[in-house]
Structures are given as C-alpha cells and as structure tokens.
Scaffold this motif. Structure first.
Motif, PDB file in Angstrom:
ATOM      1  N   TYR A   1       0.795  -0.886   0.501  1.00 57.02           N
ATOM      2  CA  TYR A   1       0.119  -0.083   0.082  1.00 57.02           C
ATOM      3  C   TYR A   1       0.700   1.487   0.198  1.00 57.02           C
ATOM      4  O   TYR A   1       0.524   2.435  -0.044  1.00 57.02           O
ATOM      5  N   SER A   2       2.017   1.044   0.317  1.00 60.27           N
ATOM      6  CA  SER A   2       2.856   2.070  -0.138  1.00 60.27           C
ATOM      7  C   SER A   2       3.930   1.331   0.187  1.00 60.27           C
ATOM      8  O   SER A   2       4.464   0.649   0.771  1.00 60.27           O
ATOM      9  N   PRO A   3       5.313   2.046  -0.768  1.00 64.11           N
ATOM     10  CA  PRO A   3       7.065   1.449  -0.772  1.00 64.11           C
ATOM     11  C   PRO A   3       7.530   0.705   0.710  1.00 64.11           C
ATOM     12  O   PRO A   3       8.040   1.724   1.520  1.00 64.11           O
ATOM     13  N   GLY A   4       7.549  -0.512   0.355  1.00 63.21           N
ATOM     14  CA  GLY A   4       8.191  -1.102   1.789  1.00 63.21           C
ATOM     15  C   GLY A   4       7.166  -1.551   2.470  1.00 63.21           C
ATOM     16  O   GLY A   4       7.594  -1.990   4.201  1.00 63.21           O
ATOM     17  N   SER A   5       5.908  -0.670   2.560  1.00 64.17           N
ATOM     18  CA  SER A   5       4.933  -1.303   3.263  1.00 64.17           C
ATOM     19  C   SER A   5       3.847  -2.473   3.100  1.00 64.17           C
ATOM     20  O   SER A   5       2.929  -1.852   2.178  1.00 64.17           O
ATOM     21  N   THR A   6       3.568  -3.560   3.322  1.00 65.38           N
ATOM     22  CA  THR A   6       2.419  -4.344   3.154  1.00 65.38           C
ATOM     23  C   THR A   6       1.436  -4.663   4.112  1.00 65.38           C
ATOM     24  O   THR A   6       1.828  -4.800   5.085  1.00 65.38           O
ATOM     25  N   ILE A   7       0.419  -5.724   2.784  1.00 65.73           N
ATOM     26  CA  ILE A   7      -0.452  -6.376   3.928  1.00 65.73           C
ATOM     27  C   ILE A   7      -0.585  -7.585   3.418  1.00 65.73           C
ATOM     28  O   ILE A   7      -1.116  -7.890   1.750  1.00 65.73           O
ATOM     29  N   TYR A   8      -0.882  -8.873   3.999  1.00 63.20           N
ATOM     30  CA  TYR A   8      -0.696  -9.728   3.511  1.00 63.20           C
ATOM     31  C   TYR A   8      -1.708 -10.359   3.912  1.00 63.20           C
ATOM     32  O   TYR A   8      -1.666 -10.534   5.347  1.00 63.20           O
ATOM     33  N   LEU A   9      -2.768 -11.475   3.508  1.00 60.89           N
ATOM     34  CA  LEU A   9      -3.716 -12.214   3.691  1.00 60.89           C
ATOM     35  C   LEU A   9      -3.433 -13.663   3.031  1.00 60.89           C
ATOM     36  O   LEU A   9      -3.366 -13.543   1.875  1.00 60.89           O
ATOM     37  N   VAL A  10      -3.325 -14.645   4.193  1.00 64.38           N
ATOM     38  CA  VAL A  10      -2.915 -15.715   3.833  1.00 64.38           C
ATOM     39  C   VAL A  10      -3.818 -17.389   4.519  1.00 64.38           C
ATOM     40  O   VAL A  10      -3.659 -16.664   5.166  1.00 64.38           O
ATOM     41  N   TRP A  11      -3.424 -17.903   3.346  1.00 63.89           N
ATOM     42  CA  TRP A  11      -4.695 -19.228   3.432  1.00 63.89           C
ATOM     43  C   TRP A  11      -3.706 -20.338   3.110  1.00 63.89           C
ATOM     44  O   TRP A  11      -3.255 -20.553   1.952  1.00 63.89           O
ATOM     45  N   THR A  12      -2.904 -21.549   4.331  1.00 67.22           N
ATOM     46  CA  THR A  12      -2.084 -22.614   4.281  1.00 67.22           C
ATOM     47  C   THR A  12      -3.161 -23.626   4.194  1.00 67.22           C
ATOM     48  O   THR A  12      -3.520 -24.149   5.444  1.00 67.22           O
TER      49      THR A  12
ATOM     50  N   ASP B   1      -8.889 -35.245   7.539  1.00 67.65           N
ATOM     51  CA  ASP B   1      -7.702 -33.538   8.277  1.00 67.65           C
ATOM     52  C   ASP B   1      -6.566 -33.317   7.760  1.00 67.65           C
ATOM     53  O   ASP B   1      -5.841 -33.811   6.524  1.00 67.65           O
ATOM     54  N   ALA B   2      -7.169 -31.437   7.141  1.00 66.28           N
ATOM     55  CA  ALA B   2      -5.791 -31.112   7.243  1.00 66.28           C
ATOM     56  C   ALA B   2      -5.698 -30.228   8.186  1.00 66.28           C
ATOM     57  O   ALA B   2      -6.240 -29.588   9.649  1.00 66.28           O
ATOM     58  N   GLN B   3      -4.034 -29.797   7.796  1.00 67.93           N
ATOM     59  CA  GLN B   3      -3.722 -28.656   8.655  1.00 67.93           C
ATOM     60  C   GLN B   3      -3.612 -27.397   7.799  1.00 67.93           C
ATOM     61  O   GLN B   3      -3.432 -26.553   7.335  1.00 67.93           O
ATOM     62  N   ASN B   4      -4.830 -26.289   8.801  1.00 64.20           N
ATOM     63  CA  ASN B   4      -5.232 -24.759   7.891  1.00 64.20           C
ATOM     64  C   ASN B   4      -4.522 -24.039   9.230  1.00 64.20           C
ATOM     65  O   ASN B   4      -5.247 -23.948  10.711  1.00 64.20           O
ATOM     66  N   LEU B   5      -4.157 -22.623   8.299  1.00 62.52           N
ATOM     67  CA  LEU B   5      -3.652 -21.261   8.967  1.00 62.52           C
ATOM     68  C   LEU B   5      -4.124 -20.255   7.782  1.00 62.52           C
ATOM     69  O   LEU B   5      -3.734 -20.327   6.646  1.00 62.52           O
ATOM     70  N   PHE B   6      -4.662 -19.028   8.644  1.00 67.61           N
ATOM     71  CA  PHE B   6      -5.324 -18.400   8.307  1.00 67.61           C
ATOM     72  C   PHE B   6      -4.919 -16.932   8.597  1.00 67.61           C
ATOM     73  O   PHE B   6      -4.770 -17.025  10.390  1.00 67.61           O
ATOM     74  N   LEU B   7      -4.043 -16.095   8.485  1.00 68.46           N
ATOM     75  CA  LEU B   7      -3.134 -15.376   8.609  1.00 68.46           C
ATOM     76  C   LEU B   7      -3.311 -14.410   8.091  1.00 68.46           C
ATOM     77  O   LEU B   7      -3.590 -14.036   6.654  1.00 68.46           O
ATOM     78  N   ILE B   8      -3.137 -12.865   8.815  1.00 70.47           N
ATOM     79  CA  ILE B   8      -3.156 -10.948   8.153  1.00 70.47           C
ATOM     80  C   ILE B   8      -2.257 -10.835   8.749  1.00 70.47           C
ATOM     81  O   ILE B   8      -1.673 -10.770   9.914  1.00 70.47           O
ATOM     82  N   LYS B   9      -1.273 -10.158   8.145  1.00 67.30           N
ATOM     83  CA  LYS B   9      -0.289  -9.855   8.354  1.00 67.30           C
ATOM     84  C   LYS B   9      -0.081  -8.616   7.895  1.00 67.30           C
ATOM     85  O   LYS B   9      -0.059  -8.239   7.235  1.00 67.30           O
ATOM     86  N   ALA B  10       0.027  -7.227   8.702  1.00 67.50           N
ATOM     87  CA  ALA B  10       0.611  -5.780   8.203  1.00 67.50           C
ATOM     88  C   ALA B  10       1.907  -5.623   8.590  1.00 67.50           C
ATOM     89  O   ALA B  10       2.521  -5.729  10.041  1.00 67.50           O
TER      90      ALA B  10
END
Length: 828
Positions: A776-787, A813-822
């Motif tokens: 959203y600005s140089p060097g600054s990020t927001i991640y939305l992740v699902w593994t 069965d599975a391992q799920n990870l939902f992640l928001i990182k800013a």
C-alpha cells in the motif's frame, strides 16, 4: 599415478596461462575504451517520478546522454535496432535516471504484469551501479514496460542475490514513439565511501522482448567473463554523502490454526496473535545493522511434499526474509551456514521413561531475536556477523505411573502385559534454549579476487557446542579467463574429535566456445557441519570435471547451443569407489525461441557404503547402468507454452521411467495459469527395508513404485502493488515391496523370507498456499494468507489409483492456517 601426472600437468598449464594473461592485461587495459557518462547536479527541483520526462532538468543543455547501445543478443557486437537515450542526474538525496526507449512499432511493446522481482515476457530497462567502485559488488535495478520493479545485489563480480529488496521509486509511460521510464534511487539503497568526488561503475541495458534483443551501454562480449568488472563509468558526482538512516518495519499478525482434533487440542482450533519489528540502522556509511525483535519467522509458502527413499537428508531452500536478504556474503564452497537449522523442528524426546504419548509437541523452535551486521570497509574488507537466540521448547505429554504388570509364560517365553496404570499430565524439554552465531570476513585482493574466513557456533544446554570454520579463496586473472577457488574447513562437535575438509576448483571462466573446470573435495570421517551447516555426507574423497563447448552466434535455425561433459568419481577413506560415472548433456535454443535438451548418463560404481545404514558395503545388482532424459520447450513469451521432459533407464537391478509435462497459459498480460504433472515408475528396484539383530542383519526387497507429482499455480496481478496467487503441490505414491530377503554380502541374498513384516504403503500429500499481497506504500505491505497442508500414509494399500488417491488429497483431516499480517516501513 596417471591421475597425478594429469593433475600436475593441468596445474602447470594453468599457472603459465595465469602469467601470460596477467602480462596481457597490463598491456590491454591501457588501450581499453571504457564508456563514461557525466551525471547532472540538480540544484533546486528534483524531477517528479511519473515517467513522463517533462521536467526541465531532462531537457537542460548541460545534461549528458548515453546513446550508444550495442547488442549482446541476438547479433552480438552490432548496433541496437531501436534507439535508446539515458540521462543521469543527482542531488543530496538520490540518483535519478531517465530513459527514452524509442520503438518503430510501439503497439508491439510487450508488457506482462507480474509481481515484483518475477521474470516476465516484457520489455525492460536496467540501471546497474557499482557505487563502491570495487569491480566486485553492484546493485541492479530493473523496470519493465509494465512498471514492475525488480532488483538484486551482485557479488563476486557476477554472482547475484535476487532476494535483496531496496526501496526505490519508478514509473513508466507509453509514448507514441515507444515508452519512457523514470527512476529515483535513494542513497540508502547503495553503499559507498564518503569523499569529495566519486567515480562509480555504471551499466545500462534494454530488453526488446518480441525481438529477443538485449542491448548494453557497456558491452561485455559473451566470450569474456565478468559482469561488474566490465561496467563503464559514472562521473560528475561531487559533494554527496551516504545517508545515515534508520529503517524500522513494525508488524502485527493474527493467525487462526485449524488442525485435526487431538488429545492436546480437543476442538482442533487455536487463535494466535503476535507483534514485533525489524530494524535496519546505518552505523556508518558502509556498515549496516539489521535486528529483529520477536520476529514472525513462519513461512508464508509451504515446502513441496517430498518422498525421500535415499540415505541423504532432504535440503529445503530458505524462505524467511530475515535470513534470505544479504546471505550471499555467507556463501562458501562448503555450506557452513544452513539457516534453516535455526528455528527448526525439535527432534528430541522428553527425558522420562514413563512417557505414554504427547498431547502438545511444538512444530518449530521459537526464535526470540536475531541480529545481523554487514558492511564493506574502504580497505575492501567485507564483514558480516549474525546471531540468533531460540527459546527453550517444552512439550506436554501424559505419563503412566503406578503401573501394575503381569507376566506369564507362553510357549516357553515370558510375555508381560499392563494390568492398570494412572495417567498424569507433565511437560518436558524437547529443545534446549539455543544460541547461534556466524562470523564472516572477506578481503578483496588484486583486481577481482578475494580471500576470506568464516566461523560458526551452535550451542545448547546439555549439548556439546558445535564449532566450524574455514579459510576460502577465489582468485581470478584480471581478464576473468582463469580462476582458482576453494575452501579448507574444520569442525569440532565433540571435545576430542576434530574433522577437516578441503575443496578446490580450477576454472576456465571465459572463452567463445570452450569452458570448463577440474576440482576435488575431501571430507574426512570426523567432519560434521550439520549442526548449523549442511553436507550430504562425510568420509569422502571426490574428483570431478566439467567441459563445455558452446555456440552463441546464430547459424541456420540455431540461436545458441551448449554441450557439456561431466565426469565424477568418489572414494571413502577405506578406498571404496562408491561413485563413478558421468554424463553428456546438450541444450539447443532455436531462433524461434523453442529449445531442446537431453542427456545420457552412465553410473559404473560397484559398491555403496551407505545403503545398509552402517552395516557394511552393499553391491549394486547391475553395473554399469545407463539412463537418459529429453526436454522440449516452446516459446515462453507466447500465450500458451509447453514443456515436455521424459526420461528413463536402469536402476538397482530394475528400471525406472518418468514423464513430466507442464503448460503455462496467459490469457491476459496480468494473468498466468500453470499446470504440471510428473509420472514416475520404478520396477524391480532392489531397496533396503530394515536392519535387525542390533544392526547386524540387513534386509532388502524388490520395490515397484508408481508416483504422480502435481503442480498448479494461478497468478492474477491487479496492478504492480496488488496481487493474488494460489499455488498447490501434490504427491501420491503407491509402494509395493516383495521378495524380502537377507543380504549375505557381495551380490548374494538368502532365499525369499515368508511372513516378513510388510513395508507396503500408499502416500498422499498436498500443500497449498493462497496469498494476497498489497504493497500500500513503498516497503509497507498487507498479507492475507491461507495455507493448507495434508499428508497421509495408508499401509493398507500398496498401489496407486489416480481417481481414488486424487480425491484423498482434498478430503480428510488437514492443517489450515489463516493469517493476516500488516507491516509499515518507516525511514527515519
């Protein structure tokens, strides 16, 4: 004896060549014409970075332009088919570059939109800067006609580190006459000394994708070696100073983990939150301190599923940003620093004989903090120091106490069974707190050579510290024609045991047609670098050679070709020749950008010293064996491109074959779909299955295995700062063992054993990752992740049924990870 004579003769020829080429260098350098461009000093208003090039400075009568560009591809040495002009300006804050890329057919300019640092089918320009002007290190800033940035750090003249990311600014604009580009490179992206007047190394390039044309301002002929050492000069830089700056990158992350229900996690859910920051501080103009506090070192992208039947540890590449950036300085001939050892999964059990089962076992050791100091001094000395601390990891488990046993005599043997026991919850240490340090010094010598030393330390409570170190060298003639590199190392993991290793290579680095090398590696039986480094094995004496004949000038329908011969032979310290073989491989690229490749491989060793897992030698059932592979690739610039890669041959008394096919589809410039499948089959392969009776008996069986590997990827880029990517890698295998028998030595086995415990199984695994990344600005990020990670071993099946097993990848069965990182980049 013949090998020794050959090696001595080779060394004599090399030394003579070094002497002759050094004399030639002294004569030729004075005659060499190095292009030069004078930078324009901005006194008041810097340009607005919008790609339009309407700022007054770009039309000033005092500005100088680089106009003469020469083809490296496809017609080396001839003038570029399209005109290019470049101007460089600067002020107290940054360097500025303007490109006028003229094109006779502007509607055909290729502009594929991809994520930052990804290769693409696009026209592009680059600015390459050697600010330290040491002819060894430089920075490469790439900008495509779609406005996508890419950058990398170059070290050792021509080795590159694409993981480096600088914060710089750019824009492009399509024009009726072609396209234009504007770049601003702040000085904090570069490292240089403080003085009144500077001369920097500079090179400028342009790629015209549809023509396959690559032009350079300072041309290095393909027959010559070197990259940074062949730059032109940027002059006129006066009264600029390296910016003393502080970069802080705070982050916050929120996670939700969903996994199969267990005793330790009855509902299968866990919510986590974390915050921390990374810091980069310029201690001086050339010395940078990186630190991280409470870092989030979790991998965003999962590793590829692997079924490893070999005796060697699987090597996984690093994916964590702190360890990736700037790691080139730690790279040596031996891999003394394998960063994935830090924060690895614990491997110990709790020290409790009453352990029944674990209720909570940590996936990885938590890294409390890490720092990294890197820089290059005026004397040409590069230094790097990295240290990290991992937390003591505890596992929760249930222990059985007050155990009541009953013993009975059955068929002449005593059998014991548990009548009753009480269960109590406990916790114990499975990975002690650890400290890890790596120290590196490298000194530039002569024109383009260096020597260095490296030390590593890994220490944990109750475990003897592991110390490794070594001395390395990389020597080249001034014209980069010949080279001699290597490393001597030691390891000490026990108080009374020290291991040693040596690696060296003589190289012919340049030449229009012929290149090659000759090398050797020695690793004594006590060498152990795997606490913080990586080696596949010790107890080895290896020799290897490579010879290449290549063509780079167009002839008939061939654009270029590479023909290689590889030879290798290895012995252990008992004199067993456990590896003997070689291959011939070829690669041909055609003028329509299709390519063909292929190889024939021969393996002729008679024994393996590892196959029985420390129970003596094993003789290969058939020797020698031959195998082959073939590759066909279509033009990757097209909307649809294909790769076909079959292969097969003999192995372990049986046979194998494989067939890999992939297709890439780009319906639009900002969309890419990729699908790949690899079918592999082993028939009648003699394989070790287990050792019994205190490791004195080795049992083997014949293995039939069918395996399917799957890969898919979808990438959609809304703009250069916003992208969505979905990737998945799957593996399904059916393993059928038969004819179990005891190995008797040489090539002799016992008769097949009835009622031997079956080792058959079916394996299915799928790892997938969905990432949305917004800068959203140089060097600054927001991640939305699902593994999502799922693996299953089913020993009730020994075949592969694709329709059945493919469904299993998505069920169960599975391992799920939902992640928001800013994160937010702050430049202070």
């Amino acid at each position: 004896m013949k090998r020794s004579v050959t090696l001595i003769l080779f060394i004599k020829v090399l030394v003579l060549s070094l002497a002759l080429t050094s004399v030639a260098d002294e004569t030729d350098i004075t005659k060499e014409s190095v292009p030069s461009l004078k930078a324009y000093r901005i006194n008041l208003h810097p340009p607005v970075i919008n790609g339009i090039l309407d700022d007054p400075i770009w039309s000033s009568s005092k500005i100088h332009y680089a106009k003469k560009f020469t083809q490296l591809e496809p017609d080396e040495g001839t003038a570029a088919t399209e005109s290019t002009m470049v101007a460089i300006a600067y002020d107290d804050e940054a360097l500025y570059a303007a490109f006028w890329c003229y094109d006779s057919e502007p509607d055909k300019i290729m502009r594929q939109l991809v994520r930052r640092d990804r290769t693409s089918s696009s026209d592009d320009i680059t600015v390459c800067i050697d600010a330290f002007h040491d002819h060894q290190t430089s920075y490469r800033f790439r900008l495509t006609a779609a406005g996508v940035q890419g950058d990398e750090r170059v070290y050792n003249d021509n080795a590159s580190d694409g993981s480096w990311d600088g914060i710089w600014y750019s824009d492009v604009k399509m024009q009726p006459w072609g396209w234009s580009a504007e770049i601003k490179i702040p000085y904090h992206c570069l490292r240089f000394t403080e003085k009144d007047e500077h001369i920097w190394g500079l090179n400028l390039t342009r790629q015209i994708e549809r023509k396959g044309e690559y032009v350079k301002w300072s041309l290095t002929p393909s027959a010559e070696g070197g990259f940074t050492s062949k730059f032109g000069h940027l002059t006129g830089l006066t009264n600029i100073k390296p910016t003393g700056h502080l970069e802080i990158l705070p982050y916050a992350v929120s996670k939700a983990e969903i996994e199969p229900k267990s005793i330790g996690n009855p509902d299968g859910k866990e919510l986590l939150g974390n915050a921390g920051f990374d810091m980069k501080y310029a201690l001086s103009s050339n010395l940078i301190l990186d630190a991280t506090v409470n870092p989030d070192f979790g991998q965003v992208e999962l590793d590829q599923p692997v079924l490893n039947l070999s005796t060697y540890e699987t090597f996984f590449s690093e994916r964590r940003p702190f360890f990736i950036e700037g790691m080139d300085i730690f790279q040596t001939e031996f891999n003394l620093f394998y960063s994935r050892r830090i924060g690895r999964s614990p491997t110990q059990n709790v020290d409790d004989d009453s352990l029944a089962y674990y209720t909570d076992y940590p996936d990885a050791s938590t890294i409390l903090g890490a720092t990294k100091l890197t820089g290059k001094l005026l004397s040409g000395t590069s230094i790097a120091f990295l240290t990290a601390i991992t937390e003591r990891e505890m596992a929760k488990y249930d222990a059985e106490i007050n155990v009541v046993l009953d013993s009975n005599l059955v068929d002449g043997e005593w059998e014991t069974e548990m009548l009753s026991a009480d269960t109590v919850s406990r916790s114990g240490v499975v990975d002690p707190m650890g400290g890890y340090s790596v120290f590196r010094v490298k000194q530039d010598i002569f024109e383009n050579s260096n020597v260095g030393v490296m030390l590593t330390y890994a220490g944990q409570k109750s475990i003897h510290p592991a110390v490794t170190g070594g001395f390395d060298w990389r020597l080249k003639t001034n014209n980069n024609t010949w080279g001699f590199k290597g490393q001597a190392i030691f390891s000490k993991v026990e108080s009374n045991e020290t291991g040693y290793g040596l690696d060296f290579i003589f190289e012919k680095l340049s030449g229009k047609h012929v290149r090659g090398y000759l090398g050797a590696t020695i690793k004594d039986p006590k060498l152990d670098i795997n606490r913080l480094g990586y080696t596949s094995r010790n107890n080895a004496k290896q020799t290897y050679a490579w010879l290449q004949y290549r063509t780079t000038d167009d002839w008939w329908i061939v654009r270029n070709s590479y023909n290689n011969i590889n030879l290798e032979s290895s012995w252990n310290y008992d004199g067993v020749n456990y590896n003997l073989g070689g291959n011939f491989n070829t690669y041909i690229e055609f003028t329509n950008f299709w390519s063909l490749g292929g190889a024939v491989n021969i393996q002729a060793e008679k024994y393996s010293d590892l196959e029985t897992r420390d129970n003596g030698l094993w003789e290969w059932p058939v020797t020698p064996t031959a195998s082959w592979w073939f590759s066909l690739n279509t033009d990757s610039r097209k909307k649809i491109s294909f790769n076909w890669n079959p292969g097969g041959g003999g192995d372990r008394g049986g046979s194998w074959w494989a067939n890999y096919v992939s297709v890439t589809y780009r319906p639009k410039s900002n969309m890419e779909f990729e699908l790949g499948v690899n079918l592999k089959q082993y028939k009648n392969n003699t394989r070790w299955v287990e050792n019994q009776n205190d490791n004195t008996e080795s049992y083997f069986a014949d293995l039939d295995m069918n395996q399917v590997s799957l890969f898919s990827s979808v990438s959609i880029v809304a703009n250069k700062n916003l992208s969505i990517q979905l990737s998945a890698e799957g593996l399904i295998s059916g393993l059928d063992y038969s004819n179990y028998r005891l190995y008797l030595g040489d090539n002799e086995y016992s008769d097949p054993i009835d009622n031997f415990e079956d080792h058959d199984y079916n394996y299915a695994a799928l790892n997938s990752t969905l990432i949305m990344r917004w800068e959203y600005s140089p060097g600054s990020t927001i991640y939305l992740v699902w593994t999502r990670a799922r693996s299953e071993v089913d020993d009730s099946m020994n075949d592969l049924a694709f329709s059945r097993d493919f469904k299993r990848l998505f069920t169960g069965d599975a391992q799920n990870l939902f992640l928001i990182k800013a994160s937010k980049w702050l430049n202070i």
